[in-house]
Design an enzyme around this catalytic site. Sequence first.
Site, mmCIF file in Angstrom:
data_model
loop_
_atom_site.group_PDB
_atom_site.id
_atom_site.type_symbol
_atom_site.label_atom_id
_atom_site.label_comp_id
_atom_site.label_asym_id
_atom_site.label_seq_id
_atom_site.Cartn_x
_atom_site.Cartn_y
_atom_site.Cartn_z
ATOM 1 N N ASP A 1 -10.305 -5.832 7.479
ATOM 2 C CA ASP A 1 -9.500 -7.054 7.390
ATOM 3 C C ASP A 1 -9.226 -7.620 8.780
ATOM 4 O O ASP A 1 -9.253 -8.837 8.979
ATOM 5 C CB ASP A 1 -8.174 -6.764 6.673
ATOM 6 N N ARG B 1 -5.193 3.235 14.514
ATOM 7 C CA ARG B 1 -3.767 3.130 14.180
ATOM 8 C C ARG B 1 -3.545 3.288 12.675
ATOM 9 O O ARG B 1 -4.397 2.873 11.883
ATOM 10 C CB ARG B 1 -3.224 1.759 14.603
ATOM 11 N N ASP C 1 0.841 -1.200 0.000
ATOM 12 C CA ASP C 1 0.000 0.000 0.000
ATOM 13 C C ASP C 1 0.874 1.247 0.000
ATOM 14 O O ASP C 1 1.720 1.418 0.889
ATOM 15 C CB ASP C 1 -0.893 0.036 1.259
ATOM 16 N N GLY D 1 -18.369 -0.108 9.906
ATOM 17 C CA GLY D 1 -17.254 0.785 10.223
ATOM 18 C C GLY D 1 -17.215 1.130 11.703
ATOM 19 O O GLY D 1 -17.328 0.253 12.560
ATOM 20 N N ALA E 1 -3.590 -10.893 2.740
ATOM 21 C CA ALA E 1 -2.454 -10.878 3.666
ATOM 22 C C ALA E 1 -2.869 -10.270 5.004
ATOM 23 O O ALA E 1 -2.555 -10.813 6.070
ATOM 24 C CB ALA E 1 -1.297 -10.088 3.049
ATOM 25 N N SER F 1 -1.511 -2.124 11.610
ATOM 26 C CA SER F 1 -2.510 -1.663 12.594
ATOM 27 C C SER F 1 -3.213 -2.823 13.292
ATOM 28 O O SER F 1 -4.044 -2.608 14.178
ATOM 29 C CB SER F 1 -3.557 -0.791 11.893
HETATM 30 O O1 RIB Z 1 -8.640 -3.654 3.140
HETATM 31 C C1 RIB Z 1 -7.465 -2.895 3.056
HETATM 32 C C2 RIB Z 1 -6.607 -3.359 1.939
HETATM 33 O O2 RIB Z 1 -7.327 -3.194 0.733
HETATM 34 C C3 RIB Z 1 -5.351 -2.580 1.776
HETATM 35 O O3 RIB Z 1 -4.266 -3.141 2.486
HETATM 36 C C4 RIB Z 1 -5.132 -2.535 0.294
HETATM 37 O O4 RIB Z 1 -4.070 -3.315 -0.137
HETATM 38 C C5 RIB Z 1 -6.428 -3.000 -0.316
HETATM 39 O O5 RIB Z 1 -6.268 -4.213 -0.889
#
Ligand code: RIB
Length: 319
Positions: free
Chosen positions: A260, A293, A21, A229, A50, A299
């Site tokens: 994530d 974060r 990113d 959110g 990831a 984060s």
């Molecule tokens: O959800 C966040 C992620 O979405 C980021 O890390 C970015 O790579 C996108 O894929």
Amino acid sequence: MAQAAPKEGFKVVVVGSANVDLEVQVPRWPDPGESVVATASARFPGGKGANQAVAAAKAGGASTALIGAWGPDADATLVKELLEDAGVDTASVRTVDCPTGMAIVMVDPAGANVVTVVTGANSRLELTEADLERIANSRVVLAQLEIPLPVVAQAAAAAQAADAIFVLNAAPAGESLPTELLKNVDVLVLSQRLARNLAKQHFGMYPSDDASLLRVLQNLVPSVVMTKGWKGSVVAQAGQDAEVVHALPVEPVDHTGAGDTFNGVLAARLADGAALGEATRAATAAASISLGRPGAGPSIPTAREVAVALATGQVPPAA
Ligand code: RIB
């Protein structure tokens, strides 16, 4: 949803993307054709697959593997380091002849983001027999939509055939999801916008209250979790009333990676045998910590931080 069955392989197998990113802090969103000057920039390891694998591994107790693809470049090394530091097995991430995926992330002073993804190597992912075996030997399989849809569908079918719980995080959210794929999903994690779109497409309307909206979607998938959110999440499972799970109070710094974190922790808790409601409460607390974060991968909180947050109802300070 049945409890995760003990298996000999990894508890959680994530099938998903790996990106780097490029994150820039902007004072406000540029208008079309306008340039704004960033106040800061950084490169972070990321990608939904990831990030979610890291979150699952850090949640404690859940051995985790990622199935994915990256390029023969330094960006792959950056993501690999994050994954391996968290204890994620990367043996099923192959190097393909294409640059590692990249995301350009703009973050405003309120922590909201705008993301553009260059799929790169992620678009080359295909499942091998060895991947399918790993899926079959896992308790929970978690996928998102930053890899080719046929790969997600194949992973879902393999998980179903082997009695592994298949969790689909429908992100990035398109306008719809194929019905054939939904048939193999045990837990669907999605945004309110996609939830409404799906209800409208399949049933011609969407109820305005969240509990009824999820009840409608349960005609498609047995368990549904809607993430909202900084407002938290709503979870619906068979035979129980929908439960609203509030986020913990936090000053958002960067929304990137909070979703994530949620999905990875949810998968890890399910793999450890937790019920969906309990898993959603832990996932919501973890996502609240991530919101406060910067960056996506970096984060993601530890299991201890999530435990403190659940016990105190407060986001702990970063270590
Ligand atoms: O959800 C966040 C992620 O979405 C980021 O890390 C970015 O790579 C996108 O894929």
